[in-house]
Design a protein around this motif. Structure first.
Motif, PDB file in Angstrom:
ATOM      1  N   TYR A 208       0.831  -1.202   0.000  1.00 24.72           N
ATOM      2  CA  TYR A 208       0.000   0.000   0.000  1.00 24.72           C
ATOM      3  C   TYR A 208       0.869   1.256   0.000  1.00 24.72           C
ATOM      4  N   THR A 209       2.019   1.153   0.667  1.00 24.19           N
ATOM      5  CA  THR A 209       2.916   2.299   0.820  1.00 24.19           C
ATOM      6  C   THR A 209       3.957   2.363  -0.282  1.00 24.19           C
ATOM      7  N   ASP A 210       4.554   1.210  -0.609  1.00 31.37           N
ATOM      8  CA  ASP A 210       5.672   1.208  -1.556  1.00 31.37           C
ATOM      9  C   ASP A 210       5.607  -0.052  -2.420  1.00 31.37           C
ATOM     10  N   PRO A 211       4.696  -0.077  -3.386  1.00 29.19           N
ATOM     11  CA  PRO A 211       4.567  -1.276  -4.227  1.00 29.19           C
ATOM     12  C   PRO A 211       5.828  -1.584  -5.018  1.00 29.19           C
ATOM     13  N   ASP A 212       6.570  -0.571  -5.407  1.00 35.06           N
ATOM     14  CA  ASP A 212       7.794  -0.820  -6.176  1.00 35.06           C
ATOM     15  C   ASP A 212       8.817  -1.568  -5.329  1.00 35.06           C
ATOM     16  N   TRP A 213       8.901  -1.228  -4.046  1.00 39.20           N
ATOM     17  CA  TRP A 213       9.827  -1.940  -3.155  1.00 39.20           C
ATOM     18  C   TRP A 213       9.428  -3.407  -3.049  1.00 39.20           C
ATOM     19  N   VAL A 214       8.144  -3.655  -2.916  1.00 36.55           N
ATOM     20  CA  VAL A 214       7.660  -5.036  -2.795  1.00 36.55           C
ATOM     21  C   VAL A 214       7.957  -5.821  -4.065  1.00 36.55           C
ATOM     22  N   ARG A 215       7.663  -5.238  -5.212  1.00 40.52           N
ATOM     23  CA  ARG A 215       7.964  -5.937  -6.475  1.00 40.52           C
ATOM     24  C   ARG A 215       9.466  -6.208  -6.602  1.00 40.52           C
ATOM     25  N   ALA A 216      10.276  -5.228  -6.241  1.00 37.61           N
ATOM     26  CA  ALA A 216      11.728  -5.396  -6.335  1.00 37.61           C
ATOM     27  C   ALA A 216      12.205  -6.484  -5.393  1.00 37.61           C
ATOM     28  N   TRP A 217      11.647  -6.541  -4.183  1.00 33.26           N
ATOM     29  CA  TRP A 217      12.063  -7.565  -3.227  1.00 33.26           C
ATOM     30  C   TRP A 217      11.697  -8.954  -3.757  1.00 33.26           C
ATOM     31  N   LEU A 218      10.504  -9.088  -4.267  1.00 35.47           N
ATOM     32  CA  LEU A 218      10.087 -10.384  -4.822  1.00 35.47           C
ATOM     33  C   LEU A 218      10.960 -10.767  -6.015  1.00 35.47           C
ATOM     34  N   GLY A 219      11.301  -9.785  -6.827  1.00 36.27           N
ATOM     35  CA  GLY A 219      12.165 -10.076  -7.965  1.00 36.27           C
ATOM     36  C   GLY A 219      13.552 -10.503  -7.541  1.00 36.27           C
ATOM     37  N   ALA A 220      14.074  -9.858  -6.509  1.00 35.76           N
ATOM     38  CA  ALA A 220      15.425 -10.190  -6.037  1.00 35.76           C
ATOM     39  C   ALA A 220      15.488 -11.583  -5.447  1.00 35.76           C
ATOM     40  N   HIS A 221      14.339 -12.092  -4.981  1.00 33.74           N
ATOM     41  CA  HIS A 221      14.319 -13.410  -4.334  1.00 33.74           C
ATOM     42  C   HIS A 221      13.418 -14.383  -5.094  1.00 33.74           C
ATOM     43  N   ALA A 222      13.328 -14.180  -6.383  1.00 34.57           N
ATOM     44  CA  ALA A 222      12.396 -14.952  -7.199  1.00 34.57           C
ATOM     45  C   ALA A 222      12.611 -16.447  -7.096  1.00 34.57           C
ATOM     46  N   ASP A 223      13.860 -16.874  -6.926  1.00 32.80           N
ATOM     47  CA  ASP A 223      14.154 -18.310  -6.881  1.00 32.80           C
ATOM     48  C   ASP A 223      14.005 -18.902  -5.486  1.00 32.80           C
ATOM     49  N   GLU A 224      13.722 -18.051  -4.497  1.00 37.97           N
ATOM     50  CA  GLU A 224      13.673 -18.529  -3.112  1.00 37.97           C
ATOM     51  C   GLU A 224      12.301 -18.375  -2.460  1.00 37.97           C
ATOM     52  N   VAL A 225      11.557 -17.365  -2.859  1.00 41.98           N
ATOM     53  CA  VAL A 225      10.305 -17.063  -2.178  1.00 41.98           C
ATOM     54  C   VAL A 225       9.248 -18.113  -2.519  1.00 41.98           C
ATOM     55  N   SER A 226       8.452 -18.492  -1.530  1.00 44.72           N
ATOM     56  CA  SER A 226       7.429 -19.512  -1.748  1.00 44.72           C
ATOM     57  C   SER A 226       6.278 -18.959  -2.573  1.00 44.72           C
ATOM     58  N   GLY A 227       5.568 -19.865  -3.214  1.00 48.60           N
ATOM     59  CA  GLY A 227       4.401 -19.450  -3.979  1.00 48.60           C
ATOM     60  C   GLY A 227       3.347 -18.812  -3.094  1.00 48.60           C
ATOM     61  N   LEU A 228       3.163 -19.326  -1.888  1.00 44.31           N
ATOM     62  CA  LEU A 228       2.181 -18.759  -0.962  1.00 44.31           C
ATOM     63  C   LEU A 228       2.525 -17.312  -0.618  1.00 44.31           C
ATOM     64  N   THR A 229       3.781 -17.072  -0.287  1.00 40.88           N
ATOM     65  CA  THR A 229       4.204 -15.709   0.039  1.00 40.88           C
ATOM     66  C   THR A 229       3.997 -14.780  -1.143  1.00 40.88           C
ATOM     67  N   ARG A 230       4.389 -15.228  -2.324  1.00 36.61           N
ATOM     68  CA  ARG A 230       4.257 -14.388  -3.526  1.00 36.61           C
ATOM     69  C   ARG A 230       2.787 -14.070  -3.790  1.00 36.61           C
ATOM     70  N   ARG A 231       1.922 -15.073  -3.732  1.00 38.54           N
ATOM     71  CA  ARG A 231       0.500 -14.837  -4.015  1.00 38.54           C
ATOM     72  C   ARG A 231      -0.094 -13.842  -3.026  1.00 38.54           C
ATOM     73  N   GLU A 232       0.232 -14.009  -1.750  1.00 36.50           N
ATOM     74  CA  GLU A 232      -0.280 -13.075  -0.749  1.00 36.50           C
ATOM     75  C   GLU A 232       0.252 -11.669  -0.987  1.00 36.50           C
ATOM     76  N   ALA A 233       1.518 -11.568  -1.304  1.00 40.67           N
ATOM     77  CA  ALA A 233       2.147 -10.262  -1.483  1.00 40.67           C
ATOM     78  C   ALA A 233       1.551  -9.485  -2.643  1.00 40.67           C
ATOM     79  N   LEU A 234       1.151 -10.186  -3.692  1.00 31.59           N
ATOM     80  CA  LEU A 234       0.711  -9.524  -4.924  1.00 31.59           C
ATOM     81  C   LEU A 234      -0.792  -9.349  -5.032  1.00 31.59           C
ATOM     82  N   LYS A 235      -1.530  -9.713  -4.003  1.00 32.07           N
ATOM     83  CA  LYS A 235      -2.987  -9.674  -4.101  1.00 32.07           C
ATOM     84  C   LYS A 235      -3.528  -8.301  -4.467  1.00 32.07           C
ATOM     85  N   ARG A 236      -2.867  -7.258  -4.032  1.00 31.57           N
ATOM     86  CA  ARG A 236      -3.410  -5.917  -4.244  1.00 31.57           C
ATOM     87  C   ARG A 236      -2.645  -5.119  -5.300  1.00 31.57           C
ATOM     88  N   ILE A 237      -1.541  -5.652  -5.769  1.00 30.24           N
ATOM     89  CA  ILE A 237      -0.779  -4.876  -6.757  1.00 30.24           C
ATOM     90  C   ILE A 237      -0.567  -5.633  -8.066  1.00 30.24           C
TER      91      ILE A 237
END
Length: 238
Positions: A208-237
């Motif tokens: 809600y505050t910094d969607p670009d930071w969230v997208r960048a964080w997910l991108g930086a950890h694309a090979d490590e982050v779980s599908g559940l975490t990614r789906r929850e993180a992206l629900k609103r953006i």
């Protein structure tokens, strides 16, 4: 039992006696027909009176209002601890509500007692308000506790880990991005559902505050982050 004009003010009662009054207010509304469904929703971990949230809060409101604006925080924590020892889950909900309401009164020295509550009768329904509303307030007033919360990010107890992940949930642009990054990164390899879900929630809220930071964080950890975490993180953006 209700207060009368001849009663001592609630905050002058021994904590166990005040906790007993709160429990009595809930017990008077016990609904054996509703209780099994409430227990089933919590996977059978706890017994319930069967009192839904609106009725629960209304039942204890006169006692809580009578505390005034500044009950002694040590007394308040002792009340919460007495409620935590009760069998019925609604008692822990009342304790959590009390701690949320008066979180601004707590000090750094109270944190070990909060941590014990987090780890006792632990489940998401009590841990989450303590994490986001109580710890969140406490860390803002006592920033020296940040180091302890950072250590909780790799604690053996998963509920303290969840506190570390969620305690900045309401910080918006005051969120310490470096600390959030470190806490989330420390839990990338954790396989527990409640940790992965909390990571996604923390990211989703910060989006809600910094969607670009969230997208960048997910991108930086694309090979490590779980599908559940990614789906929850992206629900609103997206």
């Amino acid at each position: 039992m209700p207060l009368t004009s001849s009663d001592a003010t609630p905050a002058t009662l021994p904590p166990a006696d005040f906790a007993a009054r709160l429990r009595e207010a809930l017990s008077a509304l016990a609904d054996p027909q509703r209780a099994p469904a409430m227990a089933a929703y919590m996977k059978g971990h706890f017994a319930f009176f069967g009192v839904p949230m609106p009725a629960r809060r209304a039942a204890v409101k006169p006692l809580v209002v009578a505390l005034g604006r500044r009950p002694d925080p040590d007394w308040l924590l002792a009340v919460a601890e007495a409620l935590w020892a009760c069998e019925e889950r609604e008692c822990q909900y009342v304790a959590a509500d009390l701690l949320v309401k008066f979180a601004r009164l707590l000090e750094a020295r109270h944190e070990p007692r909060l941590a014990r509550l987090v780890q006792t009768r632990a489940w998401w329904d009590t841990v989450d308000p303590l994490a986001s509303r109580v710890y969140g307030t406490l860390v803002r007033s006592a920033p020296a506790l940040c180091e302890r919360l950072d250590a909780y990010a790799s604690h053996p107890d998963l509920w303290l880990r969840r506190v570390a992940i969620l305690h900045q949930l309401s910080c918006a642009d005051d969120t310490d991005r470096a600390r959030l990054d470190a806490i989330l990164t420390a839990n990338l390899a954790h396989t527990d559902f409640f940790i992965r879900k909390a990571m996604g929630w923390a990211l989703r809220e910060f989006a809600y505050t910094d969607p670009d930071w969230v997208r960048a964080w997910l991108g930086a950890h694309a090979d490590e982050v779980s599908g559940l975490t990614r789906r929850e993180a992206l629900k609103r953006i997206g």
